[in-house]
Design a protein around this motif. Structure first.
Motif, short mmCIF file in Angstrom:
data_model
loop_
_atom_site.label_atom_id
_atom_site.label_comp_id
_atom_site.label_asym_id
_atom_site.label_seq_id
_atom_site.Cartn_x
_atom_site.Cartn_y
_atom_site.Cartn_z
N HIS A 6 62.84 -63.85 23.01
CA HIS A 6 62.66 -65.08 23.80
C HIS A 6 63.08 -64.82 25.24
N HIS A 14 65.21 -72.07 20.08
CA HIS A 14 66.44 -72.81 20.39
C HIS A 14 66.96 -73.51 19.13
N HIS A 47 61.69 -64.94 29.67
CA HIS A 47 60.74 -65.41 30.69
C HIS A 47 60.85 -64.49 31.90
N VAL A 77 57.97 -65.64 26.35
CA VAL A 77 57.40 -66.90 25.87
C VAL A 77 57.05 -67.89 26.99
N ASP A 113 66.45 -66.34 26.15
CA ASP A 113 65.98 -67.20 27.25
C ASP A 113 66.29 -66.58 28.61
ZN LIG Z 1 62.60 -70.36 26.97
#
Ligand SMILES: [Zn+2]
Length: 435
Positions: free
Chosen positions: A91, A282, A93, A140, A349
């Motif tokens: 996960h 999450h 970005h 993602v 994340d």
């Molecule tokens: Zn995310």
């Protein structure tokens, strides 16, 4: 040492074309001597191992005492280190940079940064991940940068820039009222960080477009805003209906691909499960019913613990209370899911966290919340590979797998923090870091 490495990596980036030519030939043989080997799958490490690599693949793994070493092989001595499979973060970005509010935050990123600027920053993010031993990322969504991830992936695969193997999900999908940018005059048509759909027809069409343009996974936002409810619970605004999500899942599964669902809690999270999401991203608040359904459906769980400990608003404000609640319920959900045997996969994340920070900090949280170090490592190796349907190809040191290999000094099973400081990184037989 740092500056030497920096120069080295700049040189790698500048010599990308040369690098393309110097990719290991199919017959080039490299031998790695491993003091301790965590292969990504076995429950226990093995000691004094020899890994034989031919071209970009692992050919053999055996005890040093019985290994047959081919003549003329290039030998890499990691006999004082622990060797692991290249790590997988499921996960990330790369098109986000932990945008600082002082610099305009998310709004600046999406509304003023030229695409070339965003691509340049994503290139740096990809390189940083590789430097840290993450040889595969499931990225993602691009947060308003369109199909930029498809382009970065191509640039990596063709050897123009150094970076991990990328599994990309392009634009992501949410609904009207379900994504940034927001808060502008209603007369203004503002760009959105995700593709906005309403109704199953538009939902299916968006999935088709994204798959057509190179999405490896489809990313869906099943919740958006979140706040503290009347009873102190975490409430999240649901976005897509079950009907809309089913259209996306049905379409995506037809292409042989999977759907990742951002879902915090409550209605949206339950719709995600009812609609057949393959992974819950999450999953801040998992009630018992959600856990039972995830076990029954074999849903993957990608918690992202660390990011919820960053950027808290002041404690006495509504946002500050929500920020603290998000972190505390996430801890409880993680522990419940772990105990129940839900399939947990490593995700961070990153991008929500600046890429200058260690990706491996997530391992430390997982272990702090009760996961064994070996389990945490497997969540970023063989278990992630299983979710990504790349079992045996990545996330394991075994014959036939890609030669994605990292090393750390010391024993990460005793001190998981060591993973924040990898000393050696190889991807597809090519060495990207060695210190
Ligand atoms: Zn995310």
């Amino acid at each position: 040492m740092k500056s030497v490495l920096y120069v080295l990596f700049v040189a790698i980036a500048l010599n990308a074309l040369a690098q393309e030519q110097s990719k290991p030939s199919t017959q080039q043989v490299t031998i790695i001597r491993a003091g301790s080997l965590i292969d990504g799958k076995a429950e226990k490490p093995r000691h004094d191992q020899v890994i034989v690599i031919r071209g970009d693949r692992i050919e053999a793994v055996s005890d040093a005492s019985s290994a047959k070493l081919p003549d003329g092989a290039n030998v890499i001595d990691l006999s004082q280190q622990t060797v692991l499979p290249g790590l997988i973060d499921s996960h990330t970005h790369i098109f986000l940079q932990g945008e600082h509010t002082a610099k305009g935050g998310y709004h600046e990123n999406i509304s003023t940064a030229p695409f070339a600027m965003r691509a340049a920053r994503a290139t740096v993010a990809a390189r940083r991940a590789l430097e840290q031993g993450f040889t595969t990322l499931r990225d993602v969504e691009t947060e308003g940068a369109g199909y930029g991830d498809v382009g970065i992936k191509q640039a990596i695969n063709e050897g123009y820039i150094p970076g991990p193997r990328l599994i990309v999900s392009t634009r992501a999908i949410s609904t009207t009222g379900g994504y940034q940018l927001e808060g502008y005059a209603p007369e203004l048509e503002m760009p959105k960080g995700a593709q906005i759909v309403d109704g199953p027809v538009e939902a299916r069409k968006a999935a088709r477009e994204q798959l057509d343009h190179g999405a490896d996974w489809i990313k869906v936002y099943m919740t958006h805003r979140s706040w503290v409810g009347k009873n102190g619970e975490l409430v999240a605004q649901p976005t897509l209906t079950v009907e809309e999500l089913r259209a996306i899942v049905d379409e995506t599964h037809g292409w042989g691909k999977k759907v990742a669902c951002h879902a915090y809690s409550g209605i949206g999270l339950h719709r995600a499960l009812d609609g057949g999401c393959d992974s819950i991203e999450h999953g801040l608040y998992l009630d018992d019913a959600a856990i039972i359904q995830m076990l029954k459906q074999g849903t993957w769980y990608v918690p992202t613990l660390s990011v919820y400990y960053t950027d808290w608003a002041p404690a006495d404000t509504p946002d500050g209370k929500r920020d603290r609640l998000r972190a505390s319920v996430h801890e409880v959900s993680f522990k419940k899911a772990l105990k129940a045997g839900v399939k947990i996969v490593f995700g961070t994340d990153m991008g929500g966290i600046p890429w200058t920070e260690p990706i491996a900090q997530e391992f430390t949280r997982m272990v702090e919340f009760g996961m064994s170090p070996m389990d945490a490592i497997q969540s970023a190796s063989s278990r992630a590979a299983a979710m990504l349907e790349k079992e045996g190809e990545i996330g394991v040191i075994a014959p036939g797998a890609n030669a994605d290999i990292v090393a750390v000094g010391g024993d990460p099973l005793k001190d998981i923090r060591l993973l924040e400081n990898v000393s050696f990184v190889m991807k597809g037989g090519q060495v990207f870091r060695s210190k």
